[in-house]
Scaffold this motif. Structure first.
Motif, PDB file in Angstrom:
ATOM      1  N   THR A 220       8.065 -15.099  -4.554  1.00 17.66           N
ATOM      2  CA  THR A 220       7.631 -14.269  -3.427  1.00 17.66           C
ATOM      3  C   THR A 220       7.246 -12.870  -3.894  1.00 17.66           C
ATOM      4  O   THR A 220       6.214 -12.325  -3.483  1.00 17.66           O
ATOM      5  CB  THR A 220       8.725 -14.203  -2.344  1.00 17.66           C
ATOM      6  OG1 THR A 220       8.994 -15.537  -1.893  1.00 17.66           O
ATOM      7  CG2 THR A 220       8.313 -13.347  -1.171  1.00 17.66           C
TER       8      THR A 220
ATOM      9  N   HIS B  10       3.950 -13.183  -5.751  1.00 21.82           N
ATOM     10  CA  HIS B  10       2.865 -13.456  -4.801  1.00 21.82           C
ATOM     11  C   HIS B  10       2.396 -12.157  -4.136  1.00 21.82           C
ATOM     12  O   HIS B  10       1.202 -11.848  -4.130  1.00 21.82           O
ATOM     13  CB  HIS B  10       3.341 -14.450  -3.742  1.00 21.82           C
ATOM     14  CG  HIS B  10       2.450 -14.529  -2.550  1.00 21.82           C
ATOM     15  ND1 HIS B  10       1.289 -15.280  -2.528  1.00 21.82           N
ATOM     16  CD2 HIS B  10       2.535 -13.934  -1.331  1.00 21.82           C
ATOM     17  CE1 HIS B  10       0.704 -15.144  -1.351  1.00 21.82           C
ATOM     18  NE2 HIS B  10       1.438 -14.339  -0.606  1.00 21.82           N
ATOM     19  N   TYR B  11       3.332 -11.396  -3.571  1.00 18.95           N
ATOM     20  CA  TYR B  11       2.940 -10.180  -2.866  1.00 18.95           C
ATOM     21  C   TYR B  11       2.499  -9.069  -3.824  1.00 18.95           C
ATOM     22  O   TYR B  11       1.637  -8.259  -3.483  1.00 18.95           O
ATOM     23  CB  TYR B  11       4.052  -9.704  -1.936  1.00 18.95           C
ATOM     24  CG  TYR B  11       4.134 -10.570  -0.707  1.00 18.95           C
ATOM     25  CD1 TYR B  11       3.097 -10.579   0.233  1.00 18.95           C
ATOM     26  CD2 TYR B  11       5.216 -11.418  -0.493  1.00 18.95           C
ATOM     27  CE1 TYR B  11       3.142 -11.392   1.342  1.00 18.95           C
ATOM     28  CE2 TYR B  11       5.258 -12.247   0.617  1.00 18.95           C
ATOM     29  CZ  TYR B  11       4.227 -12.225   1.538  1.00 18.95           C
ATOM     30  OH  TYR B  11       4.260 -13.042   2.640  1.00 18.95           O
TER      31      TYR B  11
END
Length: 198
Positions: free
Chosen positions: A188, A191-192
């Motif tokens: 996560t 990804h961001y």
């Protein structure tokens, strides 16, 4: 073997299989998004129940070729514990090893050289707080002046110092790294971080 011991063994085997599947899925997701760099970036995970065993990609394998079953189990020195002769990229593994040794609670480390991440890593100002993720994590991203392939012993010390308690780090002119208490957390964050760099 008594029933309780058998359940414990099965539970650990199930957790190991799930870890393999999750890590392989991350390799494929990054490959589909063009976030790999042929064979020169890596994702790893610490195996449940054993802080000294890790999953890593065999040297020379593309992200899209990774499966849960062909990830290799290695020790902290990067030696293949299955003794089948497969090797890891030692310059790639040393980055992961350095994080695992410095952060015992890290369960997963991801290190990528995407075009956008490398571009941001080359900017003196680093990642600007210009969107939601950038604002949220402003001041929580570390920077390290990368010194070439692999990490020399003296550079490993400055790497750990620069990383501090941060779960995200840019290696200047090179790429970026995330680590987390789970594969999902490391993924996560990566990804961001990629979206923010884009």
């Amino acid at each position: 073997m008594n029933e309780a011991a058998g359940r414990g063994h099965n539970s650990r085997a199930d957790e190991a299989r799930e870890t393999r599947e999750q890590l392989a899925a991350c390799y494929h997701m990054f490959a589909r998004r063009g976030m790999d760099d042929l064979i020169y970036t890596h994702l790893s995970a610490r195996l449940p129940g054993d802080d000294e065993r890790f999953l890593f990609i065999p040297f020379g394998m593309l992200f899209e070729e990774v499966t849960a079953s062909n990830l290799i189990e290695i020790d902290v020195a990067g030696r293949d514990l299955s003794a089948n002769g497969r090797q890891v990229n030692p310059a790639g593994w040393i980055v992961h090893r350095t994080v695992y040794e410095a952060v015992p609670e890290a369960r997963c480390v991801m290190h990528l050289h995407t075009v956008t991440g490398t571009a941001v890593s080359a900017q003196r100002c680093g990642l600007l707080p210009v969107n939601q993720f950038g604002v949220t994590y402003h001041g929580a991203i570390a920077y390290h002046d990368y010194d070439g392939p692999g990490l020399r012993p003296e550079e490993r010390k400055s790497f750990v110092r620069n990383m501090g308690s941060n779960r995200m780090m840019f290696l200047r002119n090179h790429g970026r790294l995330t680590h987390g208490s789970s594969i999902a957390e490391a993924f996560t964050l990566m990804h961001y971080l990629e979206r923010t760099c884009e």
